[in-house]
Enzyme design. Structure first.
Site, PDB file in Angstrom:
ATOM      1  N   ASP A  78       0.813  -1.212   0.000  1.00 22.01           N
ATOM      2  CA  ASP A  78       0.000   0.000   0.000  1.00 22.01           C
ATOM      3  C   ASP A  78       0.848   1.264   0.000  1.00 22.01           C
ATOM      4  O   ASP A  78       0.500   2.261  -0.635  1.00 22.01           O
ATOM      5  CB  ASP A  78      -0.929   0.010   1.218  1.00 22.01           C
ATOM      6  CG  ASP A  78      -2.141  -0.891   1.027  1.00 22.01           C
ATOM      7  OD1 ASP A  78      -2.058  -1.793   0.178  1.00 22.01           O
ATOM      8  OD2 ASP A  78      -3.148  -0.688   1.714  1.00 22.01           O
ATOM      9  N   CYS A 119       1.126  -8.210   5.367  1.00 19.88           N
ATOM     10  CA  CYS A 119       0.667  -6.832   5.184  1.00 19.88           C
ATOM     11  C   CYS A 119      -0.785  -6.729   4.744  1.00 19.88           C
ATOM     12  O   CYS A 119      -1.344  -7.653   4.179  1.00 19.88           O
ATOM     13  CB  CYS A 119       1.589  -6.117   4.196  1.00 19.88           C
ATOM     14  SG  CYS A 119       3.257  -5.882   4.885  1.00 19.88           S
ATOM     15  N   ASP A 120      -1.324  -5.572   5.044  1.00 27.01           N
ATOM     16  CA  ASP A 120      -2.625  -5.072   4.648  1.00 27.01           C
ATOM     17  C   ASP A 120      -3.641  -6.089   4.145  1.00 27.01           C
ATOM     18  O   ASP A 120      -4.200  -6.840   4.915  1.00 27.01           O
ATOM     19  CB  ASP A 120      -2.432  -3.933   3.636  1.00 27.01           C
ATOM     20  CG  ASP A 120      -1.850  -2.716   4.328  1.00 27.01           C
ATOM     21  OD1 ASP A 120      -0.643  -2.744   4.594  1.00 27.01           O
ATOM     22  OD2 ASP A 120      -2.582  -1.775   4.647  1.00 27.01           O
ATOM     23  N   LYS A 121      -3.911  -6.136   2.829  1.00 29.28           N
ATOM     24  CA  LYS A 121      -4.980  -6.992   2.305  1.00 29.28           C
ATOM     25  C   LYS A 121      -4.644  -8.471   2.384  1.00 29.28           C
ATOM     26  O   LYS A 121      -5.532  -9.318   2.323  1.00 29.28           O
ATOM     27  CB  LYS A 121      -5.278  -6.666   0.840  1.00 29.28           C
ATOM     28  CG  LYS A 121      -5.834  -5.307   0.507  1.00 29.28           C
ATOM     29  CD  LYS A 121      -6.530  -4.601   1.599  1.00 29.28           C
ATOM     30  CE  LYS A 121      -6.081  -3.171   1.662  1.00 29.28           C
ATOM     31  NZ  LYS A 121      -4.786  -2.915   2.227  1.00 29.28           N
ATOM     32  N   SER A 468      -5.745   5.167   5.427  1.00 29.36           N
ATOM     33  CA  SER A 468      -4.705   4.245   5.878  1.00 29.36           C
ATOM     34  C   SER A 468      -4.761   4.121   7.393  1.00 29.36           C
ATOM     35  O   SER A 468      -5.182   5.044   8.101  1.00 29.36           O
ATOM     36  CB  SER A 468      -3.335   4.771   5.450  1.00 29.36           C
ATOM     37  OG  SER A 468      -2.307   4.110   6.131  1.00 29.36           O
TER      38      SER A 468
END
Length: 554
Positions: A78, A119-121, A468
């Site tokens: 991201d 991370c993230d997704k 974010s």
């Protein structure tokens, strides 16, 4: 064994010959086949080292009597995609990852899975896949990055984004910016604050799908390697007992996750991902439930960007297990639930100790009596919107001001960096939702620019996109219905007064119903921003942010 369908009996001799083409011997083929989902790549700092984690997991599986078989998963960084067309693909990649894992697991008859995201997704995508496939599974992440240090002060990626605004405002030199650039991200791991990646890795522990320590042991510590070996061994015990993800990810487990989410002050993106994971597990989770839990859950932590501490500080203070121990003092968690340790949540936290009462506030002395995330509703967001209340300055919890309307992130960044945003205004960024974006881009660049320019205590931002986990300030995202669906945010005009009350949980456009109806009759849906490829298909299938942004199934 589930894998018998690809390896057992005379008729499977051709199948076994293909295994032997890869060097597998009979002894390996006859053992349970454990899929190791490795999201390692060379474009995400949190994933650059996942080959090391993967080898440790494989060792654990072998010690437990299984045969580990590795296959890959994609991932979007991201931070690198931020502010460009790449960010359209970030949330959308969650569905691709879940689908690809389902494809690999179902096509090859694995008996169990160990999933290695960071991370993230990627974290929620793997949990979605785990719930969908429903074979014994353990998730073990790559761990958080250490914070950078400048003159004894901890900094992180969010510092970098805010520094851009500080340079534009003349508060920082370009030489100072470069020094920050060299220092902010000192090594591998998921970015060091309570941003989305670390939020989801911590909540994986709470859901019972990760071993204690999954969310907070730093990426560079040997303890992370030891945890990965234990994860490999743990999945073999789950397989032996046939304990599956849906046995663990129950309605009560998601309520626990929401409770800890509120106590930690996690990223607002958890309000997208938890409902999406729950959807795959057959559990209904909505914003009303989140608000109800927030109303009774104290906020115990203010980690970056809400405060000066980072994930390494939470780790040293006792981690997620210590936070749960504090919450258990007021019976806010269901401690009877199964976890991948083979023990209950209550048994897992029995020995947890809060070692730093500044990092993890005792439950008798919270930062606030209600949770770190708030859901707001009103005529501007009939289906709700989300704000990280713990990262909002007290003077901005209640705010009223004139709207400044922008139809894209690019437009608003140009206005902010051009000094054209005034104190007291409410910046509206629309047509950035799941369908309209498409892909619901994160708005870290505009929020960070405002913070760097010192306007985060004077200006509110609202969007049908998202923010974010590194965002701070009065940044309200996930406004539903979104503009592309004709939601009220599509009808806002420059100068309209918007009233926000994060204490009462309201967000309203001070325009009469009659005037809104007139505007609605004159509104026309815009042309899709992207008309070809995956994102065009995604935009046609994606649902509202209030339902987790999952894809329609009919």
């Amino acid at each position: 064994m589930r894998s018998d369908r690809v390896k057992k009996g005379i008729e499977k001799a051709p199948h076994r010959s293909l295994f032997k083409a890869m060097g597998y011997i009979d002894e390996e083929i006859n053992q349970p086949l454990v899929g190791i989902v490795n999201a390692k790549n060379e474009i995400i700092p949190g994933h650059i080292h996942l080959d090391t984690i993967t080898e440790a997991v494989k060792a654990g599986v072998r010690m437990g009597g299984g045969t580990p078989i590795e296959f890959p998963a994609i991932g979007v960084c991201d931070g690198i995609a931020m502010g460009s067309i790449g960010m359209h693909y970030s949330l959308a990649s969650r569905e691709l990852i879940a689908d690809s894992i389902e494809t690999m697991a179902m096509a090859h008859g694995f008996d169990a899975l160990v999933m290695i995201p960071n991370c993230d997704k990627i974290v929620p995508a793997m949990l979605m896949a785990a719930a969908r496939i429903n074979i014994p599974t353990v998730v073990v992440s790559g761990g958080p990055m250490l914070a950078g240090k400048i003159e004894g002060k901890s900094i992180s990626l969010s510092t970098m984004f805010e520094a851009v605004g500080a340079v534009k405002a003349g508060k920082m030199t370009e030489e100072e910016l470069y020094h920050c650039e060299e220092t902010a991200c000192p090594g591998c791991g998921s970015c060091s604050g309570m941003f989305t990646a670390n939020s989801m890795n911590c909540l994986t522990e709470v859901l019972g799908m990760g071993l204690p320590g999954n969310g907070t042991i730093p990426a560079v510590y040997a303890e992370r390697i030891r945890l990965a070996k234990k994860a490999g061994m743990a999945v073999m015990k789950l397989l032996e007992k046939d304990i599956k993800p849906r046995d663990i990810m129950t309605k009560e487990a998601f309520y626990n996750a929401l409770t800890v989410d509120m106590a930690l002050g996690c990223s607002t993106n958890s309000m997208l991902h938890l409902p999406a994971i729950a959807h795959e597990a057959g559990v209904e989770l909505n914003l009303e439930i989140a608000n109800e839990i927030s109303s009774r859950t104290p906020n115990l932590c203010k980690l970056s960007p809400a405060g000066p501490n980072h994930i390494e500080d939470l780790y040293a203070a006792g981690g997620v297990q210590a936070v749960m121990k504090e919450l258990s003092k007021k019976d806010l968690l269901d401690l009877s639930l199964k976890t991948v340790t083979g023990k209950t949540l209550g048994e897992n936290i029995k020995g947890a100790v809060n070692r730093n009462k500044e990092v993890i506030r005792p439950i008798e002395n919270p930062y606030s009596k209600t949770g770190g995330i708030a859901v707001l509703k009103g005529n501007l967001a009939p289906d709700g919107c989300v704000v990280k209340r713990s990262a909002v300055a007290e003077e901005m919890l209640v705010h009223k001001g004139p709207a400044r309307v922008f139809d894209s992130e690019e437009e608003v960044i140009k206005a902010i960096l051009g000094g054209k945003i005034n104190k007291g205004e409410v910046v509206v960024i629309r047509y950035e939702g799941p369908k309209g974006g498409p892909g619901m881009r994160e708005m870290l660049s505009p929020t960070s620019a405002l913070a760097g320019m010192g306007l985060d205590k004077d200006v509110a931002l609202i969007t049908d996109g998202r923010f974010s986990g590194a965002t701070r300030g009065a940044s309200i995202g996930h406004i539903s219905p979104e503009a592309a669906e004709g939601g009220p945010i599509a009808l806002v005009e420059d100068g309209d007064i918007i009233s926000i009350d994060m204490i009462k949980g309201t967000i309203n456009l001070e325009v009469s119903d009659e005037e809104l109806q007139r505007r609605k009759e004159n509104w026309k849906a815009p042309e899709p921003k992207i008309k070809t490829g995956y994102l065009a298909r995604y935009a046609k299938l994606v649902t509202s942010a209030s339902t987790g942004g999952v894809l329609k199934t009919n």
